[in-house]
Design an enzyme around this catalytic site. Sequence first.
Site, PDB file in Angstrom:
ATOM      1  N   SER A  57      -8.366  -2.380  -3.645  1.00 21.64           N
ATOM      2  CA  SER A  57      -9.074  -1.105  -3.500  1.00 21.64           C
ATOM      3  C   SER A  57     -10.142  -0.937  -4.568  1.00 21.64           C
ATOM      4  O   SER A  57     -11.273  -0.542  -4.281  1.00 21.64           O
ATOM      5  CB  SER A  57      -8.082   0.063  -3.566  1.00 21.64           C
ATOM      6  OG  SER A  57      -7.270   0.086  -2.416  1.00 21.64           O
ATOM      7  N   ARG A  94       0.849  -1.189   0.000  1.00 21.32           N
ATOM      8  CA  ARG A  94       0.000   0.000   0.000  1.00 21.32           C
ATOM      9  C   ARG A  94       0.887   1.244   0.000  1.00 21.32           C
ATOM     10  O   ARG A  94       1.096   1.894   1.024  1.00 21.32           O
ATOM     11  CB  ARG A  94      -0.912  -0.019   1.232  1.00 21.32           C
ATOM     12  CG  ARG A  94      -2.061  -1.025   1.123  1.00 21.32           C
ATOM     13  CD  ARG A  94      -3.117  -0.529   0.145  1.00 21.32           C
ATOM     14  NE  ARG A  94      -4.165  -1.494  -0.109  1.00 21.32           N
ATOM     15  CZ  ARG A  94      -5.285  -1.600   0.601  1.00 21.32           C
ATOM     16  NH1 ARG A  94      -5.488  -0.805   1.634  1.00 21.32           N
ATOM     17  NH2 ARG A  94      -6.187  -2.484   0.271  1.00 21.32           N
ATOM     18  N   GLN A 144      -0.855   2.601  -6.325  1.00 24.52           N
ATOM     19  CA  GLN A 144      -2.287   2.857  -6.218  1.00 24.52           C
ATOM     20  C   GLN A 144      -3.058   2.469  -7.473  1.00 24.52           C
ATOM     21  O   GLN A 144      -4.163   1.933  -7.391  1.00 24.52           O
ATOM     22  CB  GLN A 144      -2.542   4.332  -5.893  1.00 24.52           C
ATOM     23  CG  GLN A 144      -2.243   4.690  -4.451  1.00 24.52           C
ATOM     24  CD  GLN A 144      -2.570   6.138  -4.139  1.00 24.52           C
ATOM     25  OE1 GLN A 144      -2.766   6.948  -5.047  1.00 24.52           O
ATOM     26  NE2 GLN A 144      -2.616   6.479  -2.861  1.00 24.52           N
ATOM     27  N   ASP A 149      -3.793  -1.354  -7.578  1.00 28.01           N
ATOM     28  CA  ASP A 149      -4.363  -1.947  -6.361  1.00 28.01           C
ATOM     29  C   ASP A 149      -5.749  -2.547  -6.604  1.00 28.01           C
ATOM     30  O   ASP A 149      -6.765  -1.867  -6.528  1.00 28.01           O
ATOM     31  CB  ASP A 149      -4.426  -0.875  -5.273  1.00 28.01           C
ATOM     32  CG  ASP A 149      -4.780  -1.437  -3.906  1.00 28.01           C
ATOM     33  OD1 ASP A 149      -5.150  -2.622  -3.826  1.00 28.01           O
ATOM     34  OD2 ASP A 149      -4.682  -0.691  -2.917  1.00 28.01           O
ATOM     35  N   TYR A 187      -2.945  -1.847   5.714  1.00 31.97           N
ATOM     36  CA  TYR A 187      -3.941  -2.888   5.927  1.00 31.97           C
ATOM     37  C   TYR A 187      -4.288  -2.946   7.413  1.00 31.97           C
ATOM     38  O   TYR A 187      -3.471  -2.629   8.283  1.00 31.97           O
ATOM     39  CB  TYR A 187      -3.403  -4.264   5.494  1.00 31.97           C
ATOM     40  CG  TYR A 187      -3.108  -4.383   4.031  1.00 31.97           C
ATOM     41  CD1 TYR A 187      -4.102  -4.758   3.132  1.00 31.97           C
ATOM     42  CD2 TYR A 187      -1.837  -4.115   3.539  1.00 31.97           C
ATOM     43  CE1 TYR A 187      -3.826  -4.872   1.775  1.00 31.97           C
ATOM     44  CE2 TYR A 187      -1.553  -4.224   2.181  1.00 31.97           C
ATOM     45  CZ  TYR A 187      -2.556  -4.606   1.318  1.00 31.97           C
ATOM     46  OH  TYR A 187      -2.285  -4.712  -0.027  1.00 31.97           O
TER      47      TYR A 187
END
Length: 366
Positions: free
Chosen positions: A132, A121, A126, A129, A226
């Site tokens: 997410s 993370r 990003q 991911d 997390y």
Amino acid sequence: MKIGILKEIEKSEKRVSISPKIAKLLIEKGFEVVVEDGAGDSSKFKNADYEEVGATVEMRGAVYKNSNILVKINPFDEDGLKLIDKSHILICQLFHKSNPEIVKKIAEKGATVFSMDALPRISRAQDMDVLSSQSNLAGYKAVIKGAYEMTKIFPLMMTAAGTITPSRVLIYGVGVAGLQAIATAKRLGAIVEATDIRMETKEQAESLGAKFITVEGNGEESDGGYAKAASEEYIRKQKEAVNNSLFKADLVITTAMVPGRKSPVLITEEQVKHMKNGAVIIDLAAAQGGNCALSKMNKTVIKNGVKIIGTTISPESVSTNASDLYAKNMFNFINYLTENNQFKWDLEDEITDETLIVKDGVIRKT
């Protein structure tokens, strides 16, 4: 290099790892793309859609045989593992801590595997991911599912026959799924409360209009972005703090999961006994045991008038959007790891190091 797109075979799975739009981008980057026959059917992508962008459609065995890179969403199954060899590079959500036997079998074949769920993370990762992007949809869909299952409406409504008071929604876990659930429930007019063991999420929940239920103490911090397992003492205090809200709630959505471990039980059978008749629990952590003690995966359990729906964080019911987002994550991941269509194997890089579970038959992460 040839990228093989495999069909997901799990009964409830309707997504596909690469959409036609992303297949086109990969082909423009110089990759060849081979798609298993019918891989995109459940996401409303036809074979012809892939062929139109330059991909080849073949049967399952041929995809394994003719591909260097094999991509899918869920871990490889027993039959699939029989078809891999040392020339294959696999990319999927392996959940390697929960699937040591699969990791071992991949290593025995001499193959290589990257796990999308092991992505660190960090800001650079990003756009890759998948947890997410998929959780965001799951949080939205959980509220819509709850609205369908409830016998009440969400908003305040003034009518000639009287006033309908707004429903109360309680959300456990203020991660990506929880935040989207808060935003969606608020847009529909509900009174929303939320709780999380990570005190750092309080401001995020309140910024979306939820009341954050504070637990006595300093709270817990996340581990690399997390959630991590909380102490038994902290969990006990959390249950005591949220009971008042839990027993008044019309809809409860639970999203709490710890990577590689069984989901924490946040709602006990005893607590369910005190909930409102007609209340609904949507347990998004059911795939890892569930946040409610009574949850069963892909089943609806009714106890003391409370409807408990055990589901998964994977938003199968919005598979077209989910596949689009997953595919873009996958494209960004492959693009990051390769140069001139060949893997860079930069083991000093954090993203490569964390996601590369097995390389050439050698297990790197357990």
